[in-house]
Scaffold this motif. Structure first.
Motif, PDB file in Angstrom:
ATOM      1  N   UNK A  61       0.835  -1.202   0.000  1.00 20.23           N
ATOM      2  CA  UNK A  61       0.000   0.000   0.000  1.00 20.23           C
ATOM      3  C   UNK A  61       0.870   1.253   0.000  1.00 20.23           C
ATOM      4  N   UNK A  62       1.906   1.258   0.836  1.00 20.63           N
ATOM      5  CA  UNK A  62       2.816   2.405   0.878  1.00 20.63           C
ATOM      6  C   UNK A  62       3.506   2.618  -0.465  1.00 20.63           C
ATOM      7  N   UNK A  63       3.720   1.529  -1.196  1.00 19.77           N
ATOM      8  CA  UNK A  63       4.374   1.610  -2.514  1.00 19.77           C
ATOM      9  C   UNK A  63       3.355   1.758  -3.642  1.00 19.77           C
ATOM     10  N   UNK A  64       2.075   1.922  -3.282  1.00 24.70           N
ATOM     11  CA  UNK A  64       1.000   2.086  -4.261  1.00 24.70           C
ATOM     12  C   UNK A  64       0.971   0.918  -5.249  1.00 24.70           C
ATOM     13  N   UNK A 370      11.429   0.248   7.245  1.00 22.99           N
ATOM     14  CA  UNK A 370      12.378   1.030   6.457  1.00 22.99           C
ATOM     15  C   UNK A 370      11.649   1.938   5.480  1.00 22.99           C
ATOM     16  N   UNK A 371      10.630   1.391   4.822  1.00 23.55           N
ATOM     17  CA  UNK A 371       9.835   2.175   3.875  1.00 23.55           C
ATOM     18  C   UNK A 371       9.057   3.264   4.606  1.00 23.55           C
ATOM     19  N   UNK A 372       8.496   2.936   5.776  1.00 26.67           N
ATOM     20  CA  UNK A 372       7.778   3.957   6.544  1.00 26.67           C
ATOM     21  C   UNK A 372       8.723   5.061   7.019  1.00 26.67           C
ATOM     22  N   UNK A 379      10.097  10.513   0.755  1.00 25.92           N
ATOM     23  CA  UNK A 379      10.818   9.833  -0.316  1.00 25.92           C
ATOM     24  C   UNK A 379       9.909   9.671  -1.537  1.00 25.92           C
ATOM     25  N   UNK A 380      10.451   9.938  -2.698  1.00 28.97           N
ATOM     26  CA  UNK A 380       9.696   9.805  -3.942  1.00 28.97           C
ATOM     27  C   UNK A 380       9.282   8.350  -4.166  1.00 28.97           C
ATOM     28  N   UNK A 381       8.041   8.134  -4.612  1.00 22.31           N
ATOM     29  CA  UNK A 381       7.554   6.795  -4.904  1.00 22.31           C
ATOM     30  C   UNK A 381       6.927   6.090  -3.717  1.00 22.31           C
ATOM     31  N   UNK A 382       6.854   6.767  -2.558  1.00 24.00           N
ATOM     32  CA  UNK A 382       6.267   6.173  -1.353  1.00 24.00           C
ATOM     33  C   UNK A 382       5.138   7.076  -0.871  1.00 24.00           C
ATOM     34  N   UNK A 383       4.017   6.463  -0.517  1.00 26.72           N
ATOM     35  CA  UNK A 383       2.906   7.222   0.028  1.00 26.72           C
ATOM     36  C   UNK A 383       3.228   7.732   1.432  1.00 26.72           C
ATOM     37  N   UNK A 384       2.521   8.751   1.868  1.00 31.03           N
ATOM     38  CA  UNK A 384       2.717   9.281   3.213  1.00 31.03           C
ATOM     39  C   UNK A 384       2.159   8.291   4.241  1.00 31.03           C
ATOM     40  N   UNK A 385       2.839   8.189   5.366  1.00 34.84           N
ATOM     41  CA  UNK A 385       2.411   7.290   6.425  1.00 34.84           C
ATOM     42  C   UNK A 385       1.687   8.079   7.506  1.00 34.84           C
ATOM     43  N   UNK A 386       0.649   7.486   8.072  1.00 35.07           N
ATOM     44  CA  UNK A 386      -0.021   8.063   9.241  1.00 35.07           C
ATOM     45  C   UNK A 386       0.839   7.694  10.446  1.00 35.07           C
ATOM     46  N   UNK A 388       0.720   7.847  13.675  1.00 31.64           N
ATOM     47  CA  UNK A 388       0.175   7.226  14.894  1.00 31.64           C
ATOM     48  C   UNK A 388      -0.420   5.858  14.622  1.00 31.64           C
ATOM     49  N   UNK A 389      -1.149   5.713  13.512  1.00 31.26           N
ATOM     50  CA  UNK A 389      -1.848   4.458  13.224  1.00 31.26           C
ATOM     51  C   UNK A 389      -0.963   3.461  12.483  1.00 31.26           C
ATOM     52  N   UNK A 390       0.153   3.941  11.894  1.00 34.80           N
ATOM     53  CA  UNK A 390       1.115   3.051  11.236  1.00 34.80           C
ATOM     54  C   UNK A 390       0.529   2.407   9.977  1.00 34.80           C
ATOM     55  N   UNK A 391      -0.210   3.187   9.203  1.00 33.65           N
ATOM     56  CA  UNK A 391      -0.698   2.780   7.883  1.00 33.65           C
ATOM     57  C   UNK A 391      -0.555   3.989   6.965  1.00 33.65           C
ATOM     58  N   UNK A 392      -0.794   3.798   5.683  1.00 31.52           N
ATOM     59  CA  UNK A 392      -0.721   4.933   4.764  1.00 31.52           C
ATOM     60  C   UNK A 392      -1.835   5.937   5.072  1.00 31.52           C
ATOM     61  N   UNK A 393      -1.605   7.194   4.695  1.00 33.60           N
ATOM     62  CA  UNK A 393      -2.654   8.196   4.898  1.00 33.60           C
ATOM     63  C   UNK A 393      -3.870   7.875   4.025  1.00 33.60           C
TER      64      UNK A 393
END
Length: 422
Positions: A61-64, A370-372, A379-386, A388-393
């Motif tokens: 998900x973070x890497x879309x 590492x990705x988070x 970092x380019x190519x990675x979605x933003x992380x939430x 507190x909840x430790x998932x993508x926004x």
């Protein structure tokens, strides 16, 4: 180039003098493999397969790149791990694994359990086939190769008295369902919340399972995430949980796993993130106390981050400590370049994934964190992380949309009930 890299390592930078590339496609394939088959050394994580699945799914998900997985198949697998209430026990969680005796994959708990237990031997991958996980079972000396044959042998829907959920599997399972686009309509929310209440101890902390286990800040965080995702804080006594977090603040101003223990980057994240999910951070700690926590956290950066003073840096703390600093609103004052280069120095350039240290084997946990950690630095190519909840926004926004739908539905239901009463 070589000279600058050597100089960077001598200064503690692991390549501070050169900019390393983030190999996105290799990491996508790494997470795909984690969902299909795992090396033998992962066998000790058999009881935590849902957590491994979370690292892989949330990583994709973070890497879309969620389009590479069978979403519906995995959703069905996750729901198959839901331990639903029985007549005697009105709680619900997601199990950590299939139990070692008698019935073990049932989603519904109807009927009575036979007094005879069935010895079971498991040989399984994380996913053998998303609708059929078991390679071989041995039940009462009879070899059975799939779930249908076991249903014929034992009868479908047979429960076992020791079949219970696990708080961390419930957290990661709910996260996975939201990541995959499920609406949580098949989650027995009230029973899940009842299960949480049963796990909370008098000191405010939580055990992992009903049978009893260690209790510490990790499970306070899991409980906070579950309540937040279900949009219902009746699953815990928040006052007791907050008191537990406050008592866990150590003499050096970091947070420990419990009162009187050593400060740690992981438990500091769990405590601070829990308070943020509750919306209580500024109420619980004064600004002076928050500044002291900020100082403790920011001192954890060497090139990457370590979890405790005088310990080696480790990839996962780029998220644990980095996310804490983000929640405390001072992450922008850290050294992005050193952090980024340390994380990428642990990247496996051949098979993908990240390790905890350079020149080590990658694993699902460190690959995900590492990705988070890189996400926190945009970092380019990675979605933003939430943080507190430790998932993508994207996933957190989907969850907020679900909460709005539930609120609307409950309002309509309440209105209908009033009209019916009149």
């Amino acid at each position: 180039m070589a000279a600058s890299a050597v100089l960077g390592e001598e200064e503690g930078g692991f390549g501070d003098g050169e900019r390393l590339d983030f190999l996105k496609e290799r990491h996508v394939r790494f997470f795909q493999r984690c969902l299909q088959i795992l090396p033998e050394r992962y066998s000790t994580l058999e009881t935590s397969r849902l957590t491994v699945a979370f690292f892989a799914l949330s990583g994709l998900d973070m890497l879309d790149s969620l389009d590479v997985v069978d979403k519906e198949g995995i959703i069905e697998w996750i729901y198959s791990l839901q331990v639903l209430p029985t007549e005697d026990i009105n709680i619900c969680d997601l199990r950590q694994r299939y139990k070692s005796e008698a019935s073990f994959w049932v989603t519904c708990c109807h009927g009575q359990v036979s007094q005879e237990t069935c010895e079971v031997v498991w040989y399984s991958h994380l996913f053998k086939d998303l609708s059929q996980f078991v390679v071989i079972h041995t039940i009462k000396g009879v070899s059975v190769v799939n779930e249908a044959e076991v249903d014929v042998f034992l009868g479908p829907g047979v429960s076992h008295p020791y079949d219970s959920g696990h708080i961390a599997m419930t957290y990661t399972g709910l996260c996975c369902l939201v990541i995959l686009g499920d609406d949580l309509s098949r989650v027995n929310k009230e029973a899940c919340l009842a299960g949480l209440r049963a796990l909370q101890l008098e000191d405010g902390s939580f055990c992992a399972v009903l049978d009893g286990s260690e209790n510490d800040m990790r499970f306070v965080y899991c409980a906070s995430c579950i309540c937040y995702m279900l949009d219902n804080w009746s699953g815990m006594d928040t006052k007791k949980a907050i008191d537990y977090i406050r008592r866990s603040m150590s003499y050096d101003n970091g947070l420990a796993q419990g009162a009187g223990l050593e400060s740690h980057g992981g438990s500091t994240f769990c405590g601070i993130a829990s308070l943020c999910l509750m919306g209580k951070l500024e109420e619980v700690f004064s600004e002076r106390e928050l500044d002291r926590i900020r100082r403790w956290c920011i001192m954890r950066q060497q090139n990457g981050y370590h979890g405790r003073p005088n310990k080696p840096v480790d990839t996962c703390y780029s998220f644990w400590v980095g996310a804490t600093l983000k929640l405390l609103k001072i992450f922008q004052y850290t050294n992005y370049e050193k952090n980024r280069n340390y994380i990428l120095s642990t990247q496996d350039r051949l098979v993908g994934g990240f390790a905890k240290w350079p020149d080590s084997h990658p694993d699902a946990l460190h690959a995900y964190f590492g990705i988070c950690g890189l996400s926190l630095m945009d970092e380019s190519g990675i979605r933003k992380v939430h943080p507190a909840l430790n998932v993508s926004t994207r996933t957190s926004e989907r969850l907020q949309h679900l909460h709005e739908l539930w609120t609307t539905r409950d309002s309509i239901q309440c209105s209908d009930d009033v009209h019916s009463a009149t």
